[in-house]
Design a protein around this motif. Sequence first.
Motif, PDB file in Angstrom:
ATOM      1  N   LEU A  65       0.829  -1.209   0.000  1.00 54.38           N
ATOM      2  CA  LEU A  65       0.000   0.000   0.000  1.00 54.38           C
ATOM      3  C   LEU A  65       0.863   1.259   0.000  1.00 54.38           C
ATOM      4  O   LEU A  65       0.506   2.269  -0.623  1.00 54.38           O
ATOM      5  N   TYR A  66       1.999   1.201   0.692  1.00 53.14           N
ATOM      6  CA  TYR A  66       2.904   2.353   0.605  1.00 53.14           C
ATOM      7  C   TYR A  66       3.438   2.486  -0.812  1.00 53.14           C
ATOM      8  O   TYR A  66       3.661   3.603  -1.301  1.00 53.14           O
ATOM      9  N   GLY A  67       3.634   1.366  -1.488  1.00 56.59           N
ATOM     10  CA  GLY A  67       4.042   1.420  -2.887  1.00 56.59           C
ATOM     11  C   GLY A  67       2.993   2.086  -3.760  1.00 56.59           C
ATOM     12  O   GLY A  67       3.324   2.822  -4.696  1.00 56.59           O
ATOM     13  N   VAL A  68       1.698   1.866  -3.455  1.00 53.48           N
ATOM     14  CA  VAL A  68       0.619   2.554  -4.176  1.00 53.48           C
ATOM     15  C   VAL A  68       0.737   4.062  -3.963  1.00 53.48           C
ATOM     16  O   VAL A  68       0.617   4.854  -4.915  1.00 53.48           O
ATOM     17  N   TYR A  69       0.980   4.466  -2.714  1.00 52.04           N
ATOM     18  CA  TYR A  69       1.173   5.891  -2.428  1.00 52.04           C
ATOM     19  C   TYR A  69       2.384   6.439  -3.185  1.00 52.04           C
ATOM     20  O   TYR A  69       2.319   7.540  -3.766  1.00 52.04           O
ATOM     21  N   ALA A  70       3.469   5.685  -3.218  1.00 52.31           N
ATOM     22  CA  ALA A  70       4.680   6.138  -3.918  1.00 52.31           C
ATOM     23  C   ALA A  70       4.437   6.283  -5.413  1.00 52.31           C
ATOM     24  O   ALA A  70       4.929   7.221  -6.055  1.00 52.31           O
ATOM     25  N   VAL A  71       3.674   5.358  -5.985  1.00 56.90           N
ATOM     26  CA  VAL A  71       3.346   5.449  -7.411  1.00 56.90           C
ATOM     27  C   VAL A  71       2.535   6.716  -7.691  1.00 56.90           C
ATOM     28  O   VAL A  71       2.780   7.440  -8.658  1.00 56.90           O
ATOM     29  N   LEU A  72       1.542   6.996  -6.839  1.00 51.20           N
ATOM     30  CA  LEU A  72       0.734   8.208  -7.007  1.00 51.20           C
ATOM     31  C   LEU A  72       1.601   9.462  -6.894  1.00 51.20           C
ATOM     32  O   LEU A  72       1.476  10.393  -7.701  1.00 51.20           O
ATOM     33  N   ALA A  73       2.473   9.483  -5.880  1.00 49.90           N
ATOM     34  CA  ALA A  73       3.347  10.650  -5.702  1.00 49.90           C
ATOM     35  C   ALA A  73       4.261  10.829  -6.903  1.00 49.90           C
ATOM     36  O   ALA A  73       4.468  11.959  -7.374  1.00 49.90           O
ATOM     37  N   GLY A  74       4.802   9.734  -7.422  1.00 49.23           N
ATOM     38  CA  GLY A  74       5.668   9.827  -8.591  1.00 49.23           C
ATOM     39  C   GLY A  74       4.925  10.250  -9.839  1.00 49.23           C
ATOM     40  O   GLY A  74       5.452  10.981 -10.678  1.00 49.23           O
ATOM     41  N   ALA A  75       3.665   9.808  -9.964  1.00 49.62           N
ATOM     42  CA  ALA A  75       2.890  10.125 -11.159  1.00 49.62           C
ATOM     43  C   ALA A  75       2.344  11.550 -11.150  1.00 49.62           C
ATOM     44  O   ALA A  75       2.139  12.148 -12.207  1.00 49.62           O
ATOM     45  N   LEU A  76       2.090  12.116  -9.959  1.00 48.08           N
ATOM     46  CA  LEU A  76       1.403  13.407  -9.872  1.00 48.08           C
ATOM     47  C   LEU A  76       2.291  14.569  -9.444  1.00 48.08           C
ATOM     48  O   LEU A  76       1.825  15.716  -9.437  1.00 48.08           O
ATOM     49  N   SER A  77       3.540  14.299  -9.106  1.00 46.29           N
ATOM     50  CA  SER A  77       4.405  15.387  -8.653  1.00 46.29           C
ATOM     51  C   SER A  77       4.617  16.449  -9.730  1.00 46.29           C
ATOM     52  O   SER A  77       4.977  17.584  -9.424  1.00 46.29           O
ATOM     53  N   TRP A  78       4.382  16.101 -10.977  1.00 46.18           N
ATOM     54  CA  TRP A  78       4.533  17.079 -12.059  1.00 46.18           C
ATOM     55  C   TRP A  78       3.586  18.260 -11.883  1.00 46.18           C
ATOM     56  O   TRP A  78       3.841  19.350 -12.407  1.00 46.18           O
ATOM     57  N   ILE A  79       2.485  18.067 -11.138  1.00 49.27           N
ATOM     58  CA  ILE A  79       1.522  19.158 -10.952  1.00 49.27           C
ATOM     59  C   ILE A  79       2.185  20.349 -10.276  1.00 49.27           C
ATOM     60  O   ILE A  79       1.929  21.505 -10.635  1.00 49.27           O
ATOM     61  N   THR A  80       3.072  20.094  -9.308  1.00 50.24           N
ATOM     62  CA  THR A  80       3.722  21.203  -8.597  1.00 50.24           C
ATOM     63  C   THR A  80       4.697  21.952  -9.494  1.00 50.24           C
ATOM     64  O   THR A  80       5.113  23.058  -9.151  1.00 50.24           O
ATOM     65  N   MET A  81       5.075  21.354 -10.629  1.00 48.95           N
ATOM     66  CA  MET A  81       6.006  22.014 -11.544  1.00 48.95           C
ATOM     67  C   MET A  81       5.300  22.709 -12.701  1.00 48.95           C
ATOM     68  O   MET A  81       5.937  23.324 -13.542  1.00 48.95           O
ATOM     69  N   SER A  82       3.971  22.612 -12.765  1.00 46.05           N
ATOM     70  CA  SER A  82       3.247  23.159 -13.903  1.00 46.05           C
ATOM     71  C   SER A  82       3.109  24.673 -13.834  1.00 46.05           C
ATOM     72  O   SER A  82       2.499  25.277 -14.708  1.00 46.05           O
TER      73      SER A  82
END
Length: 456
Positions: A65-82
Amino acid sequence: MSARLTAWLPARLRRLVVSEGDDAAAWRTRQLSRSLLTSLASKGVSSILQLVAMPVAIRALGAELYGVYAVLAGALSWITMSGVGIGPGLTLRLASGAGGPDAERRLVTTAALLMSAAAGLALAITAALVASIGIPGLFGSQLLAYETELTHGLIAMSILLAIYLVSTVVDAAQAGYQNQYLSNLWTIAGNLLTIALLLLVIPRWSTVVILIVVIYGSMALTRVANGISLVVRRPYLIPRWNAISLKVALSLLSTGGAFFIGQLAAYVFHQYGAFLVGRIVGPQDAARYAVMSQVIVIAIGLVTMITTPLWPAIADARARRDISWILAIYRRTRLTVMGLGTVAGLSIAIAGEPVIARWITPDVAPTLAFQALSGCFLAIDAWDNLHYCVLMGLNRPWLCAGVFALSAVVLIGISAILVPLFGLAGMAASQCLGRLLVMSWLLPFLISRELRLLRT
């Protein structure tokens, strides 16, 4: 700061913190000293948060489940750079003197509108991808069993990251007014709140969404509080529709483009791997990658505390054509940085598995090949960070951005081949090759060229 509070400080530090006189130089020194001291404190609290967050979260949720969280964080971190570097552009304009309250209002209002538009666009793109591809298509069949957690977590994280993106306008404005220490203090408060919630909430309610709300919600909340403190001190900055300026918007976008490209490339090197590994290999290996990536970020933070202040110092020396000083500080800093990078890299390469196994859990401990290659990448990252900062100080931001972006493109191409073949070790090898083939030799070459041009 009173004499009683500063009497215990060493003489040199006391002269930095306590400046006599009310002239602009003395005020600027006081503000800079406050920012430096609070930055050191913020780094310490942030490191504690990083050390606490992973073991608490992984033990409560489990490695997958922490891996699920890590995948989400890796996939969505681009939002903070937009935000395409709008924040650094705003800081530069305010620090250079915007021309009075009306001009400052136009800058802050326009920046806030641009950030809001960027956040809205990022949410729309995320929604469109989910609608067209679906959660299984987006995250891969390896995570199909966690479709519900991925859906709810994606919604929560996207919204909170969008709020955070808009609130970075406040941090940029505080830095432009030489009040970065206030942002640092709010960051410390946010990290302390996150630590408290992690210890009190996560062991009782162990879900991916709750973990996201605790970490990203605290971060967004304290930045909103920082915004309130800014407009209380400067009420004329409250945004107004008639303060929006197309000319200001174009200026901010052009200044921030290079910063945005650098942020995007940094995302590829430090966070994209969690998404790719999770999609191809599975959530448990994504958790292993996320843990190692966080360890590398903590270690490289020691390097950036040395290299980041080089930017303005080298820029000043360049303006005065003091080439001998630039060469001397470059050589001395190179020895220090590579000493730190080599020691930290060897520590990870040799002791990564037993330390992570005892610190967090054996479920996320790295394999021998992965930890060895990760240690190599850390040493390379230290080398590249130094040369990136030196070239930025030589006033070549777009050159830095282009080299970093090319290196990231090489990483993406190589990882598409190596990760399916070698898993985690393939991802770490791709990180190393992405830097060695482009950035690690090209940046020193460009620095040498720039210094030769300055001598003529």
